[in-house]
Motif scaffolding. Structure first.
Motif, PDB file in Angstrom:
ATOM      1  N   SER A  20       0.743  -1.277   0.124  1.00 39.75           N
ATOM      2  CA  SER A  20       0.191  -0.082   0.114  1.00 39.75           C
ATOM      3  C   SER A  20       0.834   0.943  -0.339  1.00 39.75           C
ATOM      4  O   SER A  20       1.930   1.189   0.323  1.00 39.75           O
ATOM      5  N   GLY A  21      -0.037   2.379  -0.381  1.00 34.85           N
ATOM      6  CA  GLY A  21       0.774   3.680  -0.277  1.00 34.85           C
ATOM      7  C   GLY A  21       1.593   3.456   1.040  1.00 34.85           C
ATOM      8  O   GLY A  21       2.411   4.149   1.059  1.00 34.85           O
ATOM      9  N   GLY A  22       0.870   3.826   1.875  1.00 36.91           N
ATOM     10  CA  GLY A  22       1.711   3.861   3.304  1.00 36.91           C
ATOM     11  C   GLY A  22       2.533   3.315   3.917  1.00 36.91           C
ATOM     12  O   GLY A  22       3.624   3.550   4.379  1.00 36.91           O
ATOM     13  N   GLN A  23       2.690   1.550   2.986  1.00 41.55           N
ATOM     14  CA  GLN A  23       3.824   1.157   3.492  1.00 41.55           C
ATOM     15  C   GLN A  23       4.599   1.054   2.607  1.00 41.55           C
ATOM     16  O   GLN A  23       6.696   1.590   2.894  1.00 41.55           O
ATOM     17  N   GLN A  24       4.932   1.909   0.755  1.00 34.89           N
ATOM     18  CA  GLN A  24       5.548   1.532   0.853  1.00 34.89           C
ATOM     19  C   GLN A  24       6.590   3.348   1.219  1.00 34.89           C
ATOM     20  O   GLN A  24       7.666   3.224   1.044  1.00 34.89           O
ATOM     21  N   GLN A  25       5.849   4.816   1.166  1.00 31.76           N
ATOM     22  CA  GLN A  25       6.504   5.498   1.970  1.00 31.76           C
ATOM     23  C   GLN A  25       7.500   4.602   3.639  1.00 31.76           C
ATOM     24  O   GLN A  25       8.882   4.843   4.151  1.00 31.76           O
ATOM     25  N   ARG A  26       6.814   3.820   4.427  1.00 28.67           N
ATOM     26  CA  ARG A  26       7.801   3.534   5.320  1.00 28.67           C
ATOM     27  C   ARG A  26       9.148   2.750   5.219  1.00 28.67           C
ATOM     28  O   ARG A  26       9.890   2.305   5.007  1.00 28.67           O
ATOM     29  N   VAL A  27       8.734   1.735   3.621  1.00 29.11           N
ATOM     30  CA  VAL A  27      10.285   1.559   3.241  1.00 29.11           C
ATOM     31  C   VAL A  27      10.869   2.029   2.631  1.00 29.11           C
ATOM     32  O   VAL A  27      12.193   1.815   2.505  1.00 29.11           O
ATOM     33  N   ALA A  28      10.854   3.350   2.262  1.00 25.52           N
ATOM     34  CA  ALA A  28      11.208   4.851   1.581  1.00 25.52           C
ATOM     35  C   ALA A  28      11.839   5.125   2.870  1.00 25.52           C
ATOM     36  O   ALA A  28      12.735   5.535   2.503  1.00 25.52           O
ATOM     37  N   ILE A  29      11.491   5.430   4.055  1.00 20.88           N
ATOM     38  CA  ILE A  29      11.955   6.524   5.399  1.00 20.88           C
ATOM     39  C   ILE A  29      12.617   5.308   5.939  1.00 20.88           C
ATOM     40  O   ILE A  29      14.620   5.259   5.581  1.00 20.88           O
ATOM     41  N   ALA A  30      12.887   3.728   5.046  1.00 21.44           N
ATOM     42  CA  ALA A  30      13.916   2.191   5.720  1.00 21.44           C
ATOM     43  C   ALA A  30      15.135   2.950   4.922  1.00 21.44           C
ATOM     44  O   ALA A  30      16.139   2.848   5.669  1.00 21.44           O
ATOM     45  N   ARG A  31      14.258   3.199   3.321  1.00 21.99           N
ATOM     46  CA  ARG A  31      15.736   3.192   2.816  1.00 21.99           C
ATOM     47  C   ARG A  31      16.965   4.207   2.993  1.00 21.99           C
ATOM     48  O   ARG A  31      17.784   4.473   3.143  1.00 21.99           O
ATOM     49  N   ALA A  32      16.345   6.052   3.593  1.00 23.63           N
ATOM     50  CA  ALA A  32      16.635   6.977   3.595  1.00 23.63           C
ATOM     51  C   ALA A  32      17.573   6.021   5.227  1.00 23.63           C
ATOM     52  O   ALA A  32      18.577   6.982   5.486  1.00 23.63           O
ATOM     53  N   LEU A  33      16.855   5.694   5.772  1.00 18.81           N
ATOM     54  CA  LEU A  33      17.819   5.572   7.742  1.00 18.81           C
ATOM     55  C   LEU A  33      18.779   4.077   6.652  1.00 18.81           C
ATOM     56  O   LEU A  33      19.736   4.724   7.603  1.00 18.81           O
ATOM     57  N   MET A  34      19.173   4.035   5.963  1.00 22.48           N
ATOM     58  CA  MET A  34      20.648   3.382   6.066  1.00 22.48           C
ATOM     59  C   MET A  34      21.679   4.132   5.651  1.00 22.48           C
ATOM     60  O   MET A  34      22.400   3.592   5.400  1.00 22.48           O
ATOM     61  N   GLN A  35      21.759   4.756   5.078  1.00 18.50           N
ATOM     62  CA  GLN A  35      22.573   6.328   5.055  1.00 18.50           C
ATOM     63  C   GLN A  35      23.139   6.217   6.153  1.00 18.50           C
ATOM     64  O   GLN A  35      24.184   7.626   6.638  1.00 18.50           O
ATOM     65  N   ALA A  71      11.559  15.923   4.211  1.00 19.73           N
ATOM     66  CA  ALA A  71      10.319  14.753   4.001  1.00 19.73           C
ATOM     67  C   ALA A  71       9.485  15.884   3.263  1.00 19.73           C
ATOM     68  O   ALA A  71       9.070  16.991   3.980  1.00 19.73           O
ATOM     69  N   ASP A  72       9.909  15.606   1.987  1.00 20.55           N
ATOM     70  CA  ASP A  72       9.109  16.419   0.961  1.00 20.55           C
ATOM     71  C   ASP A  72       7.667  16.236   1.275  1.00 20.55           C
ATOM     72  O   ASP A  72       7.197  15.263   0.218  1.00 20.55           O
ATOM     73  N   GLU A  73       6.860  16.676   1.322  1.00 27.09           N
ATOM     74  CA  GLU A  73       5.825  16.427   1.558  1.00 27.09           C
ATOM     75  C   GLU A  73       4.981  14.602   2.073  1.00 27.09           C
ATOM     76  O   GLU A  73       4.893  14.109   0.913  1.00 27.09           O
ATOM     77  N   PRO A  74       5.662  13.873   2.584  1.00 29.34           N
ATOM     78  CA  PRO A  74       5.757  12.648   3.167  1.00 29.34           C
ATOM     79  C   PRO A  74       4.185  11.924   3.040  1.00 29.34           C
ATOM     80  O   PRO A  74       4.160  10.412   2.665  1.00 29.34           O
ATOM     81  N   VAL A  75       3.515  12.450   3.156  1.00 30.17           N
ATOM     82  CA  VAL A  75       1.591  12.118   2.919  1.00 30.17           C
ATOM     83  C   VAL A  75       0.568  12.482   2.122  1.00 30.17           C
ATOM     84  O   VAL A  75      -0.432  12.528   2.426  1.00 30.17           O
ATOM     85  N   ALA A  76       1.108  13.420   0.939  1.00 30.21           N
ATOM     86  CA  ALA A  76       0.176  14.143   0.874  1.00 30.21           C
ATOM     87  C   ALA A  76      -0.440  12.841  -0.767  1.00 30.21           C
ATOM     88  O   ALA A  76      -1.490  13.437  -0.957  1.00 30.21           O
ATOM     89  N   SER A  77       0.379  11.733  -0.707  1.00 30.20           N
ATOM     90  CA  SER A  77      -0.284  10.855  -1.666  1.00 30.20           C
ATOM     91  C   SER A  77      -1.695   9.732  -0.328  1.00 30.20           C
ATOM     92  O   SER A  77      -1.121   9.032  -1.348  1.00 30.20           O
ATOM     93  N   LEU A  78      -1.323   9.898   0.795  1.00 32.49           N
ATOM     94  CA  LEU A  78      -1.587   8.695   1.978  1.00 32.49           C
ATOM     95  C   LEU A  78      -3.250   9.783   1.961  1.00 32.49           C
ATOM     96  O   LEU A  78      -3.510  10.491   2.324  1.00 32.49           O
ATOM     97  N   ASP A  79      -3.938   8.319   2.346  1.00 31.84           N
ATOM     98  CA  ASP A  79      -5.167   8.656   3.335  1.00 31.84           C
ATOM     99  C   ASP A  79      -4.864   8.637   5.160  1.00 31.84           C
ATOM    100  O   ASP A  79      -3.006   8.713   5.107  1.00 31.84           O
TER     101      ASP A  79
END
Ligand SMILES: Nc1ncnc2c1ncn2[C@@H]1O[C@H](COP(=O)(O)OP(=O)(O)O)[C@@H](O)[C@H]1O
Ligand SMILES: [Mg+2]
Length: 261
Positions: A155-170, A177-185
């Motif tokens: 889902s969109g929310g899960q994908q954004q959490r994956v993107a956050i995990a990816r960012a944390l790898m560095q 975070a640029d409008e991280p929830v603008a596409s989410l319910d």
């Protein structure tokens, strides 16, 4: 969470202006952000939020003014030094930017690519310690059980959490975070904002997050910086802000429209 006032600022923006042709995207913006702060940039579409975030990440250079990020004058950094600085800054976007046909785990692993030489194909091509770290980041965002699923099955929310995990790898020191929830319910939005807040507190991570919804900013921001037409028009702790004050960011016309709803 308390912010250490004696610590050097993580982001210092002084008199930053940016024009694109005839458009003044930023006008004399000054802003200081301390370590561990969560700052919400709140403003309508076109108010300059993305442009400001891109400057903090060194992706745009100012027409005038200066930025000091993590103690370094961004204007003085070139090439390798600038890339190194960008490696200390994580980014999360409205559209997630995951590679849809790759697994969730591979997407998280790409967050470590800056520190590796050359592209990697397949999970086995990454060192074992990185794979372990990627799995622990996925666990952190509550998606360990999705590690081997294709990213586009989430889902969109899960994908954004994956993107956050990816960012944390560095292991970023700043997360933009640029409008991280603008596409989410609304429910997913709250989950993502809660996650950002928890991670910021746990890791003393500085978060600058743009939003265009007053309600979310009031609930999740510690400090709200209001932007209108490229200027900072308000800067205050969220706890001291009412909905009415926050609505002033949008100007009189939109405020009265919103009130009449
Ligand atoms: N690369 C660009 N070229 C021309 N105009 C731009 C560019 N980037 C942003 N702008 C303009 O700058 C203003 C601020 O945009 P932006 O920072 O994207 O605002 P926001 O993120 O708040 O919606 C807008 O008027 C936008 O059209
Ligand atoms: Mg934007």
């Amino acid at each position: 969470m308390t912010v250490d006032d004696t610590a050097p600022a993580v982001v210092e923006v002084h008199g930053l202006s940016k024009t694109f042709g005839q458009v003044a995207a930023l006008r004399d913006v000054s802003l200081t952000v301390g370590r561990g702060e969560i700052v919400v940039l709140l403003g309508l579409s076109g108010s300059g939020k993305t442009t400001l975030l891109r400057h903090i990440n060194g992706l745009e250079s100012p027409t005038s003014g200066s930025l000091t990020v993590l103690g370094e004058d961004l204007g003085a950094l070139r090439g390798r030094e600038l890339r190194k600085m960008r490696g200390r800054i994580g980014m999360v976007f409205q559209q997630f930017h995951l590679v849809s046909r790759l697994t969730v785990l591979e997407n998280v692993l790409t967050g470590a690519l800056a520190g590796l030489r050359g592209p990697r194909l397949g999970i086995a091509a990454y060192p074992r310690d990185l794979r372990r770290r990627a799995l622990s980041q996925l666990d952190r965002v509550g998606l360990l059980d999705k590690a081997y699923q294709r990213a586009d099955t989430l889902s969109g929310g899960q994908q954004q959490r994956v993107a956050i995990a990816r960012a944390l790898m560095q292991s970023p020191e700043i997360l933009l975070a640029d409008e991280p929830v603008a596409s989410l319910d609304p429910e997913s939005s709250d989950q993502v904002m809660a996650l950002l807040r928890e991670i910021a507190a746990e890791n003393q991570l500085t978060v600058v997050c743009s939003l265009h919804q007053v309600e979310l900013a009031l609930v999740w921001g510690q400090r709200i910086v209001g932007m209108r037409s490229g200027s900072v028009v308000l800067d205050s702790p969220a706890a001291e802000m009412t909905r009415e004050t926050a609505m002033r960011i949008y100007g009189r016309m939109t405020a009265s429209l919103a009130e009449s709803k």
